[in-house]
Motif scaffolding. Structure first.
Motif, mmCIF file in Angstrom:
data_model
loop_
_atom_site.group_PDB
_atom_site.id
_atom_site.type_symbol
_atom_site.label_atom_id
_atom_site.label_comp_id
_atom_site.label_asym_id
_atom_site.label_seq_id
_atom_site.Cartn_x
_atom_site.Cartn_y
_atom_site.Cartn_z
ATOM 1 N N LEU A 131 -1.902 -38.536 6.759
ATOM 2 C CA LEU A 131 -2.793 -37.864 7.552
ATOM 3 C C LEU A 131 -3.334 -36.809 7.348
ATOM 4 C CD1 LEU A 131 -0.999 -38.380 11.053
ATOM 5 C CD2 LEU A 131 -2.816 -39.873 10.011
ATOM 6 N N VAL A 132 -4.523 -36.591 7.397
ATOM 7 C CA VAL A 132 -5.301 -35.209 7.111
ATOM 8 C C VAL A 132 -6.038 -34.958 8.295
ATOM 9 C CG1 VAL A 132 -5.423 -35.611 4.618
ATOM 10 C CG2 VAL A 132 -7.333 -36.513 5.995
ATOM 11 N N SER A 133 -6.613 -33.681 8.546
ATOM 12 C CA SER A 133 -7.362 -33.279 9.487
ATOM 13 C C SER A 133 -8.536 -32.619 8.728
ATOM 14 C CB SER A 133 -6.648 -31.959 10.532
ATOM 15 O OG SER A 133 -7.463 -31.951 11.650
ATOM 16 N N LEU A 134 -9.649 -33.416 9.079
ATOM 17 C CA LEU A 134 -11.042 -32.771 8.317
ATOM 18 C C LEU A 134 -12.119 -32.607 9.619
ATOM 19 C CD1 LEU A 134 -11.346 -35.443 5.704
ATOM 20 C CD2 LEU A 134 -10.337 -33.193 5.385
ATOM 21 N N GLY A 135 -13.048 -31.749 9.276
ATOM 22 C CA GLY A 135 -14.069 -31.399 10.304
ATOM 23 C C GLY A 135 -14.811 -32.667 10.278
ATOM 24 N N ARG A 136 -15.869 -32.996 11.256
ATOM 25 C CA ARG A 136 -16.568 -33.980 11.706
ATOM 26 C C ARG A 136 -17.359 -34.565 10.403
ATOM 27 N NH1 ARG A 136 -18.834 -32.751 17.559
ATOM 28 N NH2 ARG A 136 -16.907 -32.756 18.623
ATOM 29 N N GLU A 137 -18.072 -33.943 9.852
ATOM 30 C CA GLU A 137 -18.891 -34.159 8.710
ATOM 31 C C GLU A 137 -17.959 -34.445 7.414
ATOM 32 O OE1 GLU A 137 -22.028 -35.214 8.565
ATOM 33 O OE2 GLU A 137 -21.874 -34.680 10.960
ATOM 34 N N ALA A 138 -16.969 -33.714 7.297
ATOM 35 C CA ALA A 138 -16.299 -33.966 6.042
ATOM 36 C C ALA A 138 -15.606 -35.284 6.180
ATOM 37 C CB ALA A 138 -15.140 -32.865 5.912
ATOM 38 N N ALA A 139 -15.033 -35.627 7.392
ATOM 39 C CA ALA A 139 -14.388 -36.865 7.790
ATOM 40 C C ALA A 139 -15.293 -37.989 7.616
ATOM 41 C CB ALA A 139 -13.657 -36.818 9.256
ATOM 42 N N LEU A 140 -16.430 -38.074 8.010
ATOM 43 C CA LEU A 140 -17.421 -39.086 8.042
ATOM 44 C C LEU A 140 -17.629 -39.126 6.306
ATOM 45 C CD1 LEU A 140 -19.764 -38.601 10.799
ATOM 46 C CD2 LEU A 140 -17.661 -40.161 10.614
ATOM 47 N N GLY A 141 -17.796 -38.083 5.632
ATOM 48 C CA GLY A 141 -18.095 -38.195 4.428
ATOM 49 C C GLY A 141 -16.965 -38.920 3.531
ATOM 50 N N ALA A 142 -15.943 -38.360 4.027
ATOM 51 C CA ALA A 142 -14.688 -39.131 3.077
ATOM 52 C C ALA A 142 -14.482 -40.632 3.532
ATOM 53 C CB ALA A 142 -13.215 -38.318 3.385
ATOM 54 N N VAL A 143 -14.892 -41.151 4.722
ATOM 55 C CA VAL A 143 -15.003 -42.481 4.784
ATOM 56 C C VAL A 143 -16.144 -43.196 3.931
ATOM 57 C CG1 VAL A 143 -15.536 -44.308 6.396
ATOM 58 C CG2 VAL A 143 -14.141 -42.458 7.250
ATOM 59 N N ARG A 144 -17.162 -42.432 3.680
ATOM 60 C CA ARG A 144 -18.219 -43.277 3.141
ATOM 61 C C ARG A 144 -17.979 -43.194 1.394
ATOM 62 N NH1 ARG A 144 -21.199 -39.013 5.510
ATOM 63 N NH2 ARG A 144 -22.307 -39.777 7.404
ATOM 64 N N SER A 145 -17.266 -42.114 1.071
ATOM 65 C CA SER A 145 -16.769 -42.328 -0.345
ATOM 66 C C SER A 145 -15.500 -43.070 -0.782
ATOM 67 C CB SER A 145 -16.350 -40.551 -0.810
ATOM 68 O OG SER A 145 -15.231 -40.177 -0.332
ATOM 69 N N GLY A 146 -14.863 -43.400 0.480
ATOM 70 C CA GLY A 146 -13.519 -44.332 0.176
ATOM 71 C C GLY A 146 -12.344 -43.312 0.157
ATOM 72 N N GLU A 147 -12.645 -41.853 0.156
ATOM 73 C CA GLU A 147 -11.378 -41.222 -0.068
ATOM 74 C C GLU A 147 -10.277 -41.465 1.266
ATOM 75 O OE1 GLU A 147 -10.490 -36.467 -0.005
ATOM 76 O OE2 GLU A 147 -12.610 -37.127 -0.204
ATOM 77 N N ILE A 148 -10.543 -41.731 2.300
ATOM 78 C CA ILE A 148 -9.827 -42.097 3.367
ATOM 79 C C ILE A 148 -10.231 -43.461 3.830
ATOM 80 C CG2 ILE A 148 -9.333 -39.646 4.151
ATOM 81 C CD1 ILE A 148 -11.221 -40.092 6.405
ATOM 82 N N ASP A 149 -8.943 -44.068 4.580
ATOM 83 C CA ASP A 149 -9.520 -45.602 5.054
ATOM 84 C C ASP A 149 -10.047 -45.438 6.375
ATOM 85 O OD1 ASP A 149 -8.161 -46.795 2.985
ATOM 86 O OD2 ASP A 149 -6.114 -46.016 3.603
ATOM 87 N N LEU A 150 -9.748 -44.415 7.162
ATOM 88 C CA LEU A 150 -10.163 -44.515 8.782
ATOM 89 C C LEU A 150 -10.310 -43.143 9.234
ATOM 90 C CD1 LEU A 150 -10.561 -46.597 10.811
ATOM 91 C CD2 LEU A 150 -8.186 -46.206 11.484
ATOM 92 N N ALA A 151 -11.340 -42.645 10.072
ATOM 93 C CA ALA A 151 -11.374 -41.460 10.865
ATOM 94 C C ALA A 151 -11.318 -41.531 12.218
ATOM 95 C CB ALA A 151 -12.456 -40.941 10.229
ATOM 96 N N ILE A 152 -10.438 -40.802 12.776
ATOM 97 C CA ILE A 152 -10.475 -41.082 14.375
ATOM 98 C C ILE A 152 -10.429 -39.610 14.856
ATOM 99 C CG2 ILE A 152 -8.586 -41.667 16.273
ATOM 100 C CD1 ILE A 152 -7.115 -43.156 14.260
ATOM 101 N N GLY A 153 -11.413 -39.533 15.873
ATOM 102 C CA GLY A 153 -11.914 -38.196 16.584
ATOM 103 C C GLY A 153 -13.021 -38.579 17.480
ATOM 104 N N VAL A 154 -13.878 -37.336 17.750
ATOM 105 C CA VAL A 154 -14.808 -37.374 18.623
ATOM 106 C C VAL A 154 -16.052 -37.169 17.614
ATOM 107 C CG1 VAL A 154 -16.296 -35.980 20.194
ATOM 108 C CG2 VAL A 154 -13.552 -36.301 20.373
ATOM 109 N N TYR A 155 -16.881 -38.400 17.389
ATOM 110 C CA TYR A 155 -18.026 -38.478 16.363
ATOM 111 C C TYR A 155 -19.173 -38.877 17.281
ATOM 112 C CZ TYR A 155 -14.261 -38.105 13.131
ATOM 113 O OH TYR A 155 -13.205 -37.647 12.383
ATOM 114 N N PRO A 156 -19.852 -37.972 18.071
ATOM 115 C CA PRO A 156 -21.031 -38.512 18.869
ATOM 116 C C PRO A 156 -22.124 -39.151 18.064
ATOM 117 C CG PRO A 156 -20.848 -35.965 18.870
ATOM 118 C CD PRO A 156 -19.697 -36.568 17.935
#
Length: 300
Positions: A131-156
């Protein structure tokens, strides 16, 4: 491309993945059920193939090179996809041996993680969460790049090409304050009080401030915290107000604190999980998403 792959032992990629994960030849050998000399020989072949040391010793530890770090995420993703295409149709979590990389907000972790961990320990003892805790844009960017598998949070409003999401549940905003100071009864009272804001990163603009801005107002924030869990203790004995997801505040509310609705109409908070559509063939990740959805539905 096919001609280039024909001359490559694709089993080397499995070894490379284990080496980058373990950063230790012996542990990689144990993970792969191979001998240490066999893994060392494979590492030598990989170094020649990639024309890169891959792992170098620094301060007594093996560390990946810059190129190896760049390869780690797409390599893991490619192996997961290949595994989904080649393995039997029947997926068994009991035999799963995999570490999932997940960005989870502090709020999501408080609500979902205790039950989810118990569920995974029972159903997939060989699975692990990183687990990591990233800001919204950083988390979505990490999903796009494949750095993480999944992002769970509030992403309106996640409407990005390649990104997919599923709603887990809807929560509401609430205010938490010291009982002696009381909850604000009006918007004027709310704006006159000092506030504690919760934001994963300083650049994140939350729904509370956005709603106030739409009305032509702004609150006076004197503390900005990356995690909401300490906020109740900061509020105690002051006239501070923290406005956050009701479930998160209810989980940490203590005696002497009062909880209630904010004096402003605000939309509900949708907790979502987000992944990239190129991972749809990944049976393991699909199983994890289903487990998370099941846990979210079971959460009161």
């Amino acid at each position: 491309m096919t001609n280039e792959l024909a001359g490559i032992d694709l089993n080397l990629l499995v070894v490379l993945d284990a080496l980058l994960s373990e950063r230790h030849v012996t542990r990689a050998a144990l993970r792969l059920n191979k001998t240490q000399p066999a893994v060392s020989q494979a590492l030598a072949r990989l170094r020649a193939l990639l024309d890169d040391p891959i792992l170098v010793r620094r301060a007594g530890r093996l560390e990946p090179t810059a190129r190896a770090r760049a390869l780690a995420a797409p390599l893991g993703e490619a192996l997961a996809v290949l595994g989904g295409l080649l393995r039997d149709e029947v997926f068994s979590p009991q035999t799963l041996r995999r570490a999932f990389r997940v960005s989870m907000s502090d709020y999501a972790a408080e609500v979902l993680l205790p039950g989810l961990v118990r569920r995974l320990v029972q159903t997939a003892p060989g699975a692990a969460l990183r687990l990591v805790s990233l800001g919204r844009e950083a988390a979505l960017g990490a999903v796009r790049s494949g750095e993480i598998d999944l992002a769970i949070g509030v992403y309106p409003g996640v409407r990005d090409e390649g990104l997919r999401g599923s709603d887990l549940f809807i929560d509401q905003f609430a205010c938490l304050a010291d009982e002696a100071a009381g909850l604000p009864a009006t918007l004027e009272d709310y704006l006159s009080r000092p506030h504690v804001a919760v934001a994963a990163s300083p650049d994140d603009r939350g729904e509370v401030d956005a709603a106030l801005k739409a009305l032509g107002h702004a609150r006076r924030v004197i503390f900005t915290l990356p995690h909401w869990s300490v906020a109740p203790r900061i509020v105690r004995g002051t006239d501070l107000i923290v406005t956050a997801a009701r479930r998160s505040l209810e989980a940490r509310r203590e005696d002497g604190l009062t909880l209630g609705a904010p004096p402003i109409d605000m939309a509900g908070i949708s907790l979502v999980q987000v992944w990239h559509d190129r991972r749809d063939h990944d049976h393991g990740l699909r199983w994890l998403r289903n487990e998370i959805e099941t846990e979210a539905q079971a959460t009161p």
